[in-house]
Design a protein around this motif. Structure first.
Motif, PDB file in Angstrom:
ATOM      1  N   THR A  98       8.976  77.365  16.450  1.00  0.00           N
ATOM      2  CA  THR A  98       7.811  77.854  17.191  1.00  0.00           C
ATOM      3  C   THR A  98       7.829  79.370  17.388  1.00  0.00           C
ATOM      4  OG1 THR A  98       9.034  77.096  19.122  1.00  0.00           O
ATOM      5  CG2 THR A  98       7.181  75.759  18.401  1.00  0.00           C
ATOM      6  N   ASP A  99       8.987  80.000  17.160  1.00  0.00           N
ATOM      7  CA  ASP A  99       9.089  81.456  17.290  1.00  0.00           C
ATOM      8  C   ASP A  99       8.420  82.203  16.144  1.00  0.00           C
ATOM      9  OD1 ASP A  99      10.351  81.755  19.615  1.00  0.00           O
ATOM     10  OD2 ASP A  99      12.263  82.468  18.809  1.00  0.00           O
TER      11      ASP A  99
ATOM     12  N   GLU B  41      18.446  89.912  15.489  1.00  0.00           N
ATOM     13  CA  GLU B  41      18.094  88.837  16.406  1.00  0.00           C
ATOM     14  C   GLU B  41      18.742  89.081  17.778  1.00  0.00           C
ATOM     15  OE1 GLU B  41      15.973  86.586  16.298  1.00  0.00           O
ATOM     16  OE2 GLU B  41      16.577  85.163  17.854  1.00  0.00           O
ATOM     17  N   ARG B  44      16.877  91.823  19.458  1.00  0.00           N
ATOM     18  CA  ARG B  44      15.614  91.278  19.961  1.00  0.00           C
ATOM     19  C   ARG B  44      15.845  90.513  21.274  1.00  0.00           C
ATOM     20  NH1 ARG B  44      11.467  87.126  18.691  1.00  0.00           N
ATOM     21  NH2 ARG B  44      13.154  85.653  18.421  1.00  0.00           N
ATOM     22  N   GLN B  45      16.938  89.771  21.318  1.00  0.00           N
ATOM     23  CA  GLN B  45      17.236  89.003  22.524  1.00  0.00           C
ATOM     24  C   GLN B  45      17.626  89.900  23.691  1.00  0.00           C
ATOM     25  OE1 GLN B  45      16.666  85.931  23.198  1.00  0.00           O
ATOM     26  NE2 GLN B  45      15.950  85.456  21.142  1.00  0.00           N
ATOM     27  N   GLU B 117      14.151  77.324  26.687  1.00  0.00           N
ATOM     28  CA  GLU B 117      13.814  77.612  25.294  1.00  0.00           C
ATOM     29  C   GLU B 117      14.693  76.796  24.343  1.00  0.00           C
ATOM     30  OE1 GLU B 117      14.535  81.606  24.130  1.00  0.00           O
ATOM     31  OE2 GLU B 117      13.083  81.542  22.482  1.00  0.00           O
ATOM     32  N   GLN B 126      13.829  71.314  16.452  1.00  0.00           N
ATOM     33  CA  GLN B 126      13.975  72.588  15.731  1.00  0.00           C
ATOM     34  C   GLN B 126      15.431  72.878  15.416  1.00  0.00           C
ATOM     35  OE1 GLN B 126      11.547  75.959  17.131  1.00  0.00           O
ATOM     36  NE2 GLN B 126      10.596  74.543  18.538  1.00  0.00           N
ATOM     37  N   ARG B 145      21.813  84.913  21.875  1.00  0.00           N
ATOM     38  CA  ARG B 145      21.401  84.891  23.286  1.00  0.00           C
ATOM     39  C   ARG B 145      22.604  85.127  24.195  1.00  0.00           C
ATOM     40  NH1 ARG B 145      17.809  82.399  20.432  1.00  0.00           N
ATOM     41  NH2 ARG B 145      15.631  82.259  21.102  1.00  0.00           N
TER      42      ARG B 145
END
Ligand SMILES: Nc1ncnc2c1ncn2[C@@H]1O[C@H](COP(=O)(O)OP(=O)(O)OP(=O)(O)O)[C@@H](O)[C@H]1O
Ligand SMILES: [Mg+2]
Lengths: 272, 256
Positions: A98-99, B41, B44-45, B117, B126, B145
């Motif tokens: 979904t990202d 990534e 971004r986190q 999330e 996912q 994260r």
């Protein structure tokens, strides 16, 4: 036996229980290389579970699952991942990330496993999206897609690597007749031009008849019937007669295992 | 009663959870090198959890500093020591309140959203999809994260401290009339970089690690249902708060 003659997927004596329920009870299955095989069966018999065993997402209690010469339940994580790079998998519920937008979802496996020039990634992704009729939707987010569109994006993602084996879990759900035709054509083209072996789980007999070389009917933890789709649809055995005739009574259980009906409703005085 | 507790598995479940979280920590550490390959990534986190928490951290920092100055001014004036106001405000913030309050706020703001999330990614398959595409979700989703939390926490604590001192100055100097030169002069003379400021940074790093570990663990292991995700986010806040305060005591005892 030469390597190309031996089946790509060979399942032997597969046994699995989930909770108290026996899902597989010594199941045997062969999927020849370059074939399109459908697995059909009543809801809740374990079709999705079978696909998960073949891809190592679940481990059986007993039995062997050979895929291209390796026994999946015994593989370590690295070997399993190496195998999965050659397998495409369409989840029953699409499972798009979904990202990311549609384009990046389809590009995801490419970006993770191959260092390709951006130009090439773009070409591959757009070709796959074109094949499912969604090139124009490349910049939409998954939340902006309808169910049928999401399935087609998931399909494009599953085939982006031109894998050796693709497993489709209910690819025809939520497709309109035009999209259905396109998807059928796509599955057949992939099979014919690239020799990709396909296993598809589906409930739509009419659609299955148009693509599958063979159909396996799964019920009661075993393959109870197998053969060419037309052969099976004629329904000569009790299993096929009942299943394809859509009758509730017969050897294929329609009801999830349950206790006595009258007892549950309290008609025998027990619940008073 | 005790036997019932054991039989129902509360205690053993809790111990098993702690053990599993500990193992998960090592799994994450093992995945860090791989996750550095897509360092973008992680960046971004960091931006994400940092930006997300910045407003609440700044607001709370300001008010905590203001309250501190009010309370301490009152107490210090009993002993005629209001000249020490700047020092005491700064020390309280650097050594204690900055790291702790930041960690609690971070757990409520960023921790919950990390849990929700990842939990939703689990519930919508996912994570399974990534595994099927031969991508390790621990390296791709969890480790970035986790790193982001560990990196962002000390920075956020510094922001909190800065705003806290500003708030303390506002109340102490501008409102209550402590001399500006005394406020700053005493503070800079008595606050030591290593003993006070860096000690606080160590704490922040440790809090960043445990709070984010709890958040990612709760998300990653949540039952794949909406109820499961709801409980997991609640547990993130509850467990983080307890662990942060308990760990704070231990660290303070050792770092004193
Ligand atoms: N985690 C689990 N614990 C216990 N039982 C489970 C679990 N997951 C699945 N099952 C059971 O396993 C059986 C097979 O599930 P599966 O998803 O493979 O069915 P399916 O054949 O794909 O059905 P459908 O056609 O509806 O998709 C079901 O009866 C389900 O109740
Ligand atoms: Mg299914």
């Amino acid at each position: 036996m030469s390597r190309s003659a031996e089946p790509l997927v060979r399942v032997r004596g597969l046994s699995t229980r989930l909770g108290d329920k026996v899902i597989f009870d010594g199941l045997d299955l062969d999927i020849p290389r370059g074939s399109i095989t459908a697995v059909m069966g009543p809801s809740g018999t374990g079709k999705t579970t079978l696909l998960k065993h073949i891809t190592g997402q679940m481990r059986p209690d007993a039995g062997e699952v050979w895929v291209d010469g390796s026994n999946v339940p015994t593989l370590g994580r690295d070997a399993l991942f190496a195998l999965r790079e050659r397998i495409g998998y369409l989840f029953q519920n699409s499972a798009l990330l979904t990202d990311f937008d549609v384009f990046e979802n389809v590009a995801f496996p490419l970006r993770q496993h191959a260092r390709l020039p951006e130009e090439l990634v773009r070409n591959i992704v757009l070709t796959k999206l074109q094949a499912v009729g969604l090139r124009g939707a490349a910049r939409l987010m998954p939340s902006e897609l309808s169910g049928g569109m999401a399935r087609r994006v998931a399909l494009a993602r599953a085939i982006v690597f031109d894998p050796m084996l693709i497993l489709y879990d209910e690819p025809f759900v939520g497709l309109d007749p035009i999209a259905l035709n396109q998807v059928l054509k796509l599955i057949r083209t992939l099979n014919q031009t690239l020799g990709i072996t396909s296993i598809l789980v589906a409930h739509e007999l009419s659609a299955v008849r148009r693509v599958a070389d063979r159909v396996h009917l799964l019920a009661n933890g075993k393959i109870v019937a197998a053969g060419a789709p037309d052969e099976l649809a004629r329904g000569e055995s009790d299993w096929t007669k009942q299943f394809f005739g859509g009758e509730a009574d017969g050897p294929v259980p329609f009801h999830y295992p349950a206790g006595d009906y009258a007892h549950d409703l309290g008609f025998d005085g027990s619940a008073a | 009663m005790n036997a019932r507790f054991l039989r129902d598995g509360y205690v053993t479940d809790a111990l098993a959870q702690i053990g599993a979280a500990g193992l998960f920590f090592f799994t994450i550490l093992g995945a860090v090198p791989k996750s550095l390959r897509h360092f973008r990534e992680t960046v971004r986190q960091i931006w994400f959890v940092g930006a997300m928490s910045l407003v609440i951290i700044m607001t709370c920092g300001l008010f905590v500093g203001m309250v501190l100055a009010l309370q301490l001014y009152h107490t210090l004036s009993i002993f005629g020591g209001t000249a020490a106001l700047g020092t005491v405000v700064a020390l309280s913030l650097f050594r204690e309140l900055g790291p702790v309050v930041t960690a609690l706020l971070f757990a409520g703001r960023a921790g919950t959203s990390i849990t929700a999330e990842i939990g939703l990614m689990r519930a919508t398959d996912q994570l399974a999809a990534m595994e099927m595409m031969a991508v390790d979700p621990v390296a791709y989703v969890v480790a970035p994260r986790f790193l982001a939390g560990v990196i962002a926490m000390p920075i956020l604590a510094c922001v909190f401290n800065a705003l806290g001192i500003f708030g303390g100055h506002l109340v102490g100097v501008t409102w209550l009339g402590v001399d500006n030169g005394t406020f700053w002069g005493n503070m800079t003379a008595n606050v030591e970089v290593w003993a006070d400021v860096i000690n606080g940074v160590w704490k922040s790093l440790a809090f960043g690690a445990v709070v984010t570990l709890i958040a990612v663990f709760q998300g990653y292991t949540t039952p794949p249902t909406s109820e499961g995700v709801a409980y997991a986010t609640t547990r993130t806040v509850v467990f983080s708060s307890i662990v942060v305060l308990a760990l704070d005591f231990v660290l303070t005892a050792f770092l004193m």
